[in-house]
Design a protein around this motif. Structure first.
Motif, PDB file in Angstrom:
ATOM      1  N   VAL A  33     -12.182   3.402  11.231  1.00  0.00           N
ATOM      2  CA  VAL A  33     -11.359   2.221  10.912  1.00  0.00           C
ATOM      3  C   VAL A  33     -11.226   1.342  12.155  1.00  0.00           C
ATOM      4  O   VAL A  33     -11.372   0.113  12.091  1.00  0.00           O
ATOM      5  CB  VAL A  33      -9.960   2.635  10.401  1.00  0.00           C
ATOM      6  N   MET A  34     -10.988   1.991  13.291  1.00  0.00           N
ATOM      7  CA  MET A  34     -10.804   1.228  14.530  1.00  0.00           C
ATOM      8  C   MET A  34     -12.086   0.493  14.914  1.00  0.00           C
ATOM      9  O   MET A  34     -12.048  -0.650  15.372  1.00  0.00           O
ATOM     10  CB  MET A  34     -10.375   2.169  15.658  1.00  0.00           C
ATOM     11  N   ASP A  35     -13.243   1.140  14.695  1.00  0.00           N
ATOM     12  CA  ASP A  35     -14.514   0.486  15.047  1.00  0.00           C
ATOM     13  C   ASP A  35     -14.677  -0.825  14.290  1.00  0.00           C
ATOM     14  O   ASP A  35     -15.191  -1.807  14.813  1.00  0.00           O
ATOM     15  CB  ASP A  35     -15.704   1.414  14.719  1.00  0.00           C
ATOM     16  N   ASP A  36     -14.250  -0.831  13.022  1.00  0.00           N
ATOM     17  CA  ASP A  36     -14.404  -2.045  12.197  1.00  0.00           C
ATOM     18  C   ASP A  36     -13.142  -2.906  12.192  1.00  0.00           C
ATOM     19  O   ASP A  36     -13.140  -3.998  11.619  1.00  0.00           O
ATOM     20  CB  ASP A  36     -14.713  -1.661  10.741  1.00  0.00           C
ATOM     21  N   ALA A  37     -12.047  -2.391  12.779  1.00  0.00           N
ATOM     22  CA  ALA A  37     -10.747  -3.099  12.820  1.00  0.00           C
ATOM     23  C   ALA A  37     -10.310  -3.592  11.443  1.00  0.00           C
ATOM     24  O   ALA A  37      -9.792  -4.692  11.297  1.00  0.00           O
ATOM     25  CB  ALA A  37     -10.799  -4.254  13.821  1.00  0.00           C
ATOM     26  N   ARG A  38     -10.516  -2.753  10.410  1.00  0.00           N
ATOM     27  CA  ARG A  38     -10.063  -3.163   9.067  1.00  0.00           C
ATOM     28  C   ARG A  38      -8.816  -2.339   8.719  1.00  0.00           C
ATOM     29  O   ARG A  38      -8.866  -1.345   8.023  1.00  0.00           O
ATOM     30  CB  ARG A  38     -11.176  -2.985   8.023  1.00  0.00           C
ATOM     31  N   TYR A  39      -7.686  -2.817   9.278  1.00  0.00           N
ATOM     32  CA  TYR A  39      -6.452  -2.039   9.195  1.00  0.00           C
ATOM     33  C   TYR A  39      -5.685  -2.253   7.893  1.00  0.00           C
ATOM     34  O   TYR A  39      -4.918  -1.404   7.478  1.00  0.00           O
ATOM     35  CB  TYR A  39      -5.546  -2.390  10.386  1.00  0.00           C
ATOM     36  N   ILE A  40      -5.852  -3.419   7.278  1.00  0.00           N
ATOM     37  CA  ILE A  40      -5.080  -3.716   6.066  1.00  0.00           C
ATOM     38  C   ILE A  40      -5.996  -3.605   4.839  1.00  0.00           C
ATOM     39  O   ILE A  40      -7.030  -4.280   4.776  1.00  0.00           O
ATOM     40  CB  ILE A  40      -4.462  -5.137   6.127  1.00  0.00           C
ATOM     41  N   LEU A  41      -5.579  -2.774   3.893  1.00  0.00           N
ATOM     42  CA  LEU A  41      -6.335  -2.565   2.641  1.00  0.00           C
ATOM     43  C   LEU A  41      -7.830  -2.316   2.910  1.00  0.00           C
ATOM     44  O   LEU A  41      -8.704  -2.884   2.247  1.00  0.00           O
ATOM     45  CB  LEU A  41      -6.123  -3.733   1.662  1.00  0.00           C
ATOM     46  N   GLY A  42      -8.073  -1.445   3.872  1.00  0.00           N
ATOM     47  CA  GLY A  42      -9.453  -1.038   4.169  1.00  0.00           C
ATOM     48  C   GLY A  42     -10.011  -0.153   3.063  1.00  0.00           C
ATOM     49  O   GLY A  42      -9.286   0.250   2.141  1.00  0.00           O
ATOM     50  N   LYS A  43     -11.303   0.179   3.184  1.00  0.00           N
ATOM     51  CA  LYS A  43     -11.943   0.925   2.087  1.00  0.00           C
ATOM     52  C   LYS A  43     -11.344   2.329   1.918  1.00  0.00           C
ATOM     53  O   LYS A  43     -11.408   2.912   0.841  1.00  0.00           O
ATOM     54  CB  LYS A  43     -13.455   0.987   2.276  1.00  0.00           C
ATOM     55  N   GLU A  44     -10.700   2.863   2.981  1.00  0.00           N
ATOM     56  CA  GLU A  44     -10.065   4.188   2.860  1.00  0.00           C
ATOM     57  C   GLU A  44      -8.914   4.149   1.849  1.00  0.00           C
ATOM     58  O   GLU A  44      -8.632   5.151   1.190  1.00  0.00           O
ATOM     59  CB  GLU A  44      -9.553   4.669   4.224  1.00  0.00           C
ATOM     60  N   VAL A  45      -8.241   3.003   1.746  1.00  0.00           N
ATOM     61  CA  VAL A  45      -7.137   2.886   0.772  1.00  0.00           C
ATOM     62  C   VAL A  45      -7.714   3.010  -0.635  1.00  0.00           C
ATOM     63  O   VAL A  45      -7.218   3.792  -1.463  1.00  0.00           O
ATOM     64  CB  VAL A  45      -6.359   1.553   0.948  1.00  0.00           C
ATOM     65  N   THR A  46      -8.787   2.288  -0.902  1.00  0.00           N
ATOM     66  CA  THR A  46      -9.417   2.335  -2.235  1.00  0.00           C
ATOM     67  C   THR A  46      -9.944   3.746  -2.521  1.00  0.00           C
ATOM     68  O   THR A  46      -9.774   4.274  -3.627  1.00  0.00           O
ATOM     69  CB  THR A  46     -10.593   1.339  -2.299  1.00  0.00           C
ATOM     70  N   GLU A  47     -10.564   4.343  -1.500  1.00  0.00           N
ATOM     71  CA  GLU A  47     -11.119   5.693  -1.682  1.00  0.00           C
ATOM     72  C   GLU A  47      -9.995   6.682  -2.017  1.00  0.00           C
ATOM     73  O   GLU A  47     -10.113   7.499  -2.931  1.00  0.00           O
ATOM     74  CB  GLU A  47     -11.823   6.108  -0.380  1.00  0.00           C
ATOM     75  N   PHE A  48      -8.900   6.564  -1.282  1.00  0.00           N
ATOM     76  CA  PHE A  48      -7.771   7.461  -1.567  1.00  0.00           C
ATOM     77  C   PHE A  48      -7.209   7.197  -2.967  1.00  0.00           C
ATOM     78  O   PHE A  48      -6.909   8.136  -3.712  1.00  0.00           O
ATOM     79  CB  PHE A  48      -6.661   7.307  -0.515  1.00  0.00           C
ATOM     80  N   GLU A  49      -7.070   5.934  -3.330  1.00  0.00           N
ATOM     81  CA  GLU A  49      -6.519   5.607  -4.660  1.00  0.00           C
ATOM     82  C   GLU A  49      -7.375   6.242  -5.766  1.00  0.00           C
ATOM     83  O   GLU A  49      -6.837   6.778  -6.736  1.00  0.00           O
ATOM     84  CB  GLU A  49      -6.448   4.085  -4.837  1.00  0.00           C
ATOM     85  N   GLN A  50      -8.687   6.188  -5.575  1.00  0.00           N
ATOM     86  CA  GLN A  50      -9.566   6.785  -6.601  1.00  0.00           C
ATOM     87  C   GLN A  50      -9.363   8.298  -6.676  1.00  0.00           C
ATOM     88  O   GLN A  50      -9.219   8.871  -7.751  1.00  0.00           O
ATOM     89  CB  GLN A  50     -11.034   6.463  -6.293  1.00  0.00           C
ATOM     90  N   GLN A  51      -9.305   8.919  -5.497  1.00  0.00           N
ATOM     91  CA  GLN A  51      -9.128  10.388  -5.476  1.00  0.00           C
ATOM     92  C   GLN A  51      -7.771  10.795  -6.047  1.00  0.00           C
ATOM     93  O   GLN A  51      -7.659  11.780  -6.770  1.00  0.00           O
ATOM     94  CB  GLN A  51      -9.240  10.914  -4.047  1.00  0.00           C
ATOM     95  N   PHE A  52      -6.744  10.022  -5.704  1.00  0.00           N
ATOM     96  CA  PHE A  52      -5.406  10.437  -6.144  1.00  0.00           C
ATOM     97  C   PHE A  52      -5.214  10.203  -7.644  1.00  0.00           C
ATOM     98  O   PHE A  52      -4.562  11.005  -8.323  1.00  0.00           O
ATOM     99  CB  PHE A  52      -4.311   9.735  -5.324  1.00  0.00           C
ATOM    100  N   ALA A  53      -5.817   9.126  -8.168  1.00  0.00           N
ATOM    101  CA  ALA A  53      -5.751   8.880  -9.619  1.00  0.00           C
ATOM    102  C   ALA A  53      -6.414  10.064 -10.346  1.00  0.00           C
ATOM    103  O   ALA A  53      -5.870  10.592 -11.325  1.00  0.00           O
ATOM    104  CB  ALA A  53      -6.452   7.571  -9.973  1.00  0.00           C
ATOM    105  N   GLU A  54      -7.563  10.477  -9.835  1.00  0.00           N
ATOM    106  CA  GLU A  54      -8.272  11.601 -10.463  1.00  0.00           C
ATOM    107  C   GLU A  54      -7.427  12.876 -10.375  1.00  0.00           C
ATOM    108  O   GLU A  54      -7.293  13.629 -11.335  1.00  0.00           O
ATOM    109  CB  GLU A  54      -9.607  11.794  -9.746  1.00  0.00           C
ATOM    110  N   TYR A  55      -6.804  13.084  -9.217  1.00  0.00           N
ATOM    111  CA  TYR A  55      -5.972  14.277  -9.016  1.00  0.00           C
ATOM    112  C   TYR A  55      -4.804  14.312 -10.015  1.00  0.00           C
ATOM    113  O   TYR A  55      -4.442  15.366 -10.533  1.00  0.00           O
ATOM    114  CB  TYR A  55      -5.434  14.275  -7.575  1.00  0.00           C
ATOM    115  N   CYS A  56      -4.237  13.131 -10.282  1.00  0.00           N
ATOM    116  CA  CYS A  56      -3.090  13.061 -11.203  1.00  0.00           C
ATOM    117  C   CYS A  56      -3.536  13.009 -12.663  1.00  0.00           C
ATOM    118  O   CYS A  56      -2.704  13.138 -13.569  1.00  0.00           O
ATOM    119  CB  CYS A  56      -2.237  11.825 -10.900  1.00  0.00           C
ATOM    120  N   GLY A  57      -4.814  12.769 -12.895  1.00  0.00           N
ATOM    121  CA  GLY A  57      -5.299  12.659 -14.268  1.00  0.00           C
ATOM    122  C   GLY A  57      -4.919  11.320 -14.883  1.00  0.00           C
ATOM    123  O   GLY A  57      -4.643  11.232 -16.089  1.00  0.00           O
ATOM    124  N   THR A  58      -4.901  10.278 -14.062  1.00  0.00           N
ATOM    125  CA  THR A  58      -4.578   8.931 -14.570  1.00  0.00           C
ATOM    126  C   THR A  58      -5.752   7.983 -14.296  1.00  0.00           C
ATOM    127  O   THR A  58      -6.586   8.251 -13.433  1.00  0.00           O
ATOM    128  CB  THR A  58      -3.321   8.350 -13.878  1.00  0.00           C
TER     129      THR A  58
END
Ligand SMILES: Cc1ncc(COP(=O)(O)O)c(C=O)c1O
Length: 382
Positions: A33-58
């Motif tokens: 993240v630091m290398d690309d300096a994408r601190y706000i709504l970076g791709k890790e946020v989207t990746e986590f959202e996808q994983q957590f939705a799947e984890y919750c079954g939503t």
């Protein structure tokens, strides 16, 4: 409270062991993240959202700044606000009620079931008025609330259901994950939670794509595109660096949850036969033991005796929400919370974290039994 120094500390919660387990992975992710300096709504946020939705079954997850804002944004997305009433449990953490207040609605507190410490579904209907718009059950301490009954009441009265699952990551009722029952499920990733960030974090989950989209806008100044503000929005985005921590922890969450359940089982074996009331776990549920809360009339004595042996405990929570000065508004229907009040004086949270060893559970239990047994003897003498 004085702590003795000659015995190793057993903390209420141990965050250091988990941090050690994921340190390298987190630093690698954060470095990217630091290398690309994408601190706000970076791709890790989207990746986590996808994983957590799947984890919750939503179908959807939207990362939020914290659990309180998750509930607040859920209420806003459902257009609940001024003049509305929202029913919730009287024994939650204050944030549940604060979030309702932020929306402009009034919280109406309902008493709890003395066995499972969750909202008493048999009295919810008596709290419903023409102003009631939603029910927010809290899956307190990691124990799922009785969702079938709650959804049934909500359906019959045309109410929305927002689950406060801040303490219930991975908890299940009839094999279905908490957060996925109602219109919206809300989570906290406060560091001490079962899935905790290295700071504040939260999320909402839902199966409704329109609600998900609305909450996505609400959390980011109402912007669909930069500087296009179609609604009153807020700044409550999940931080990209926190998403890195959460992605690392997602790899361990199931193992850690099972370890919590094992610790609870050890406590049950060690404390069986004492007059301490142990947490009730429903047969149809997967309790994830965010906290291991026992009930005793000897709470103060037990707390100080454990403290003397360098064992930390806590009280979750010492006051029913209706007693908090900030909520002392008169509701449409007068509130009586006898079970909440009684429990507030008797509950005690014993140390609980995934890395707790059997020896540590035995040390805590032994210390508990000294006080409980003393009490039993005292009763016999009287
Ligand atoms: C039941 C409950 N609801 C809401 C919250 C609020 O979450 P946060 O601290 O992330 O704002 C918490 C935790 O703090 C909680 O335990």
């Amino acid at each position: 409270m004085a702590f003795s120094t000659n015995q190793d500390l057993i903390p209420l919660v141990d965050l250091k062991s988990q941090s050690r387990a994921i340190k390298e992975d987190v630093l690698r992710r954060m470095g990217e993240v630091m290398d690309d300096a994408r601190y706000i709504l970076g791709k890790e946020v989207t990746e986590f959202e996808q994983q957590f939705a799947e984890y919750c079954g939503t179908g959807h997850c939207v990362g939020m700044a914290n659990g309180t804002e998750a509930i607040h944004m859920a209420l806003r997305a459902l257009e609940i606000g001024d003049g509305d009433e929202v029913i919730t449990a009287g024994n939650s953490f204050a944030a549940t009620a604060f979030a309702i207040a932020y929306s402009g609605a009034d919280a109406v507190f309902v008493d709890i079931d003395p066995d499972d410490f969750n909202i008493d579904t048999s009295i919810i209907e008596s709290a419903i008025t023409e102003k009631t718009k939603a029910i927010i059950p809290v899956h307190l301490f990691g124990q799922p609330a009785r969702m079938k009954e709650i959804l049934d009441i909500a359906r019959r009265h045309g109410l929305k259901v927002i689950e406060d699952a801040a303490q219930a990551h991975g908890a299940e009722l009839d094999g279905q994950r908490c957060g996925s029952f109602g219109d919206i499920g809300c989570f906290s990733f406060y560091p001490g939670k079962n899935l905790g960030a290295f700071g504040d974090g939260g999320a909402v989950v839902t199966n409704d794509p329109a609600l998900a989209e609305r909450m996505r806008l609400l959390r980011n100044y109402g912007q669909k595109q930069k500087n296009q503000h179609d609604m009153l929005g807020f700044n409550c985005r999940l931080d990209t660096l926190q998403a890195c921590v959460l992605l690392s922890k997602m790899q361990h969450i199931e193992k850690w949850t099972e370890q919590r359940r094992q610790v609870a089982q050890w406590y049950r074996e060690e404390l069986d036969g004492t007059d301490l009331l142990l947490p009730h776990a429903h047969d149809d549920s997967r309790h994830v033991y965010h906290l291991f809360v026992v009930r005793t009339s000897q709470r103060e004595q037990l707390m100080s005796s454990l403290a003397e042996q360098n064992i930390h405990t806590g009280i979750h929570y010492p006051n029913p929400l209706s007693k908090a000065a900030s909520f002392k508004k008169s509701p449409t229907i007068p509130i009586s919370l006898p079970v909440c009040s009684e429990l507030a004086n008797e509950i005690l949270s014993l140390p609980m974290y995934p890395e707790m060893t059997k020896q540590q559970v035995q040390r805590v239990s032994h210390a508990v039994c000294q006080v409980v047994r003393k009490q039993e003897l005292a009763n016999e003498i009287v």
